[in-house]
Scaffold this motif. Structure first.
Motif, short mmCIF file in Angstrom:
data_model
loop_
_atom_site.label_atom_id
_atom_site.label_comp_id
_atom_site.label_asym_id
_atom_site.label_seq_id
_atom_site.Cartn_x
_atom_site.Cartn_y
_atom_site.Cartn_z
N UNK A 24 4.49 -3.04 -16.55
CA UNK A 24 5.94 -3.02 -16.37
C UNK A 24 6.42 -1.98 -15.38
N UNK A 25 5.55 -1.01 -15.01
CA UNK A 25 5.91 0.06 -14.07
C UNK A 25 5.62 -0.29 -12.61
N UNK A 26 4.90 -1.38 -12.38
CA UNK A 26 4.56 -1.77 -11.01
C UNK A 26 5.77 -2.42 -10.36
N UNK A 27 6.09 -1.98 -9.15
CA UNK A 27 7.28 -2.45 -8.43
C UNK A 27 6.89 -3.37 -7.28
N UNK A 28 7.87 -4.15 -6.82
CA UNK A 28 7.69 -5.00 -5.65
C UNK A 28 7.38 -4.10 -4.45
N UNK A 29 6.38 -4.47 -3.66
CA UNK A 29 5.96 -3.66 -2.52
C UNK A 29 4.88 -2.65 -2.88
N UNK A 30 4.61 -2.51 -4.18
CA UNK A 30 3.55 -1.60 -4.63
C UNK A 30 2.20 -2.29 -4.59
N UNK A 31 1.18 -1.59 -5.03
CA UNK A 31 -0.17 -2.13 -5.02
C UNK A 31 -0.68 -2.30 -6.43
N UNK A 32 -1.58 -3.29 -6.62
CA UNK A 32 -2.26 -3.48 -7.89
C UNK A 32 -3.55 -4.24 -7.64
N UNK A 33 -4.47 -4.17 -8.60
CA UNK A 33 -5.73 -4.90 -8.51
C UNK A 33 -5.57 -6.25 -9.20
N UNK A 34 -5.91 -7.32 -8.49
CA UNK A 34 -5.93 -8.65 -9.07
C UNK A 34 -7.29 -9.26 -8.78
N UNK A 35 -7.99 -9.67 -9.82
CA UNK A 35 -9.33 -10.25 -9.71
C UNK A 35 -10.27 -9.36 -8.91
N UNK A 36 -10.16 -8.04 -9.11
CA UNK A 36 -11.05 -7.09 -8.45
C UNK A 36 -10.72 -6.81 -7.00
N UNK A 37 -9.58 -7.29 -6.51
CA UNK A 37 -9.18 -7.10 -5.11
C UNK A 37 -7.90 -6.26 -5.04
N UNK A 61 0.98 -11.67 -5.26
CA UNK A 61 0.60 -10.60 -4.35
C UNK A 61 -0.35 -11.13 -3.28
N UNK A 62 -0.49 -10.36 -2.20
CA UNK A 62 -1.46 -10.71 -1.16
C UNK A 62 -2.55 -9.65 -1.09
N UNK A 63 -3.77 -10.09 -0.89
CA UNK A 63 -4.90 -9.18 -0.71
C UNK A 63 -4.65 -8.38 0.56
N UNK A 64 -4.75 -7.05 0.49
CA UNK A 64 -4.39 -6.22 1.65
C UNK A 64 -5.43 -6.30 2.76
N UNK A 65 -6.59 -6.87 2.51
CA UNK A 65 -7.61 -6.99 3.56
C UNK A 65 -7.77 -8.41 4.07
N UNK A 66 -7.61 -9.42 3.22
CA UNK A 66 -7.81 -10.80 3.67
C UNK A 66 -6.51 -11.57 3.86
N UNK A 67 -5.41 -11.08 3.27
CA UNK A 67 -4.14 -11.78 3.37
C UNK A 67 -4.01 -12.95 2.40
N UNK A 68 -5.03 -13.18 1.59
CA UNK A 68 -5.03 -14.29 0.62
C UNK A 68 -4.05 -14.00 -0.51
N UNK A 69 -3.28 -15.02 -0.91
CA UNK A 69 -2.32 -14.85 -2.01
C UNK A 69 -3.03 -15.00 -3.36
N UNK A 70 -2.70 -14.08 -4.25
CA UNK A 70 -3.27 -14.09 -5.60
C UNK A 70 -2.14 -13.96 -6.61
N UNK A 71 -2.38 -14.47 -7.82
CA UNK A 71 -1.37 -14.43 -8.87
C UNK A 71 -2.00 -13.90 -10.15
N UNK A 72 -1.20 -13.15 -10.91
CA UNK A 72 -1.69 -12.60 -12.16
C UNK A 72 -0.54 -12.50 -13.15
#
Length: 159
Positions: A24-37, A61-72
């Motif tokens: 609940x503390x993660x904001x839009x524009x912030x970073x988080x790990x999704x599926x290990x990425x 979110x988008x992977x910061x290295x590949x640009x792939x969209x991920x959802x969690x």
């Protein structure tokens, strides 16, 4: 056990590449790990509490290295992990034919373990053309997280 039996190959402060954080503390524009990425959060939608009592956060979110969209989807009161992302500026000293760069920071430290970016397509060639075989001074932004590094931007520096 003698001193010869105990060999330390590398040293490390023991710091983690990620830190725990409540979803609940993660904001839009912030970073988080999704599926290990490591990912940059694009949108967050929060559902109401259901019969089991937890509001759910749906992250796109988008992977910061590949640009792939991920959802969690994570309950807002539960913990998730946030990558430690470090961005630094380097000057291009040389570009090899295979795309390997020689970079130098303001302190004179050199870095040779970064390649021209392949994502988005043509971006690496755009940097090579802007550098023009050393005719121009080009600064690149290198983003690092969870043991990976990539060039995420560049700018031409006026002499």
């Amino acid at each position: 056990m003698s001193d010869d039996d105990y060999v330390i190959e590398t040293t490390d402060a023991g710091a983690s590449d990620t830190i725990p954080m409540e979803a609940g503390c993660i904001k839009k524009g912030g970073f988080m790990m999704i599926k290990g990425r490591p990912c940059k959060v694009l949108t967050i939608s929060v559902s109401k509490t259901g019969k089991h009592g937890h509001a759910k956060c749906n992250f796109l979110a988008t992977d910061i290295f590949t640009g792939k969209k991920l959802e969690d989807m994570v309950p807002s009161s539960h913990g998730t992990t946030v990558p430690i992302v470090v961005k630094s500026d380097w000057e291009i000293i040389d570009i090899q034919d295979d795309g390997e760069l020689t970079l130098m920071d303001e302190g004179g430290n050199q870095k040779v373990d970064v390649n021209l970016p392949s994502i988005p397509a043509g971006y690496g060639e755009e940097i090579r053309e802007a550098w023009n075989e050393g005719e121009n001074t080009i600064m690149v932004s290198v983003q690092a997280a969870v043991g990976e590094e990539a060039i995420v931007g560049y700018k031409k520096v006026d002499p």
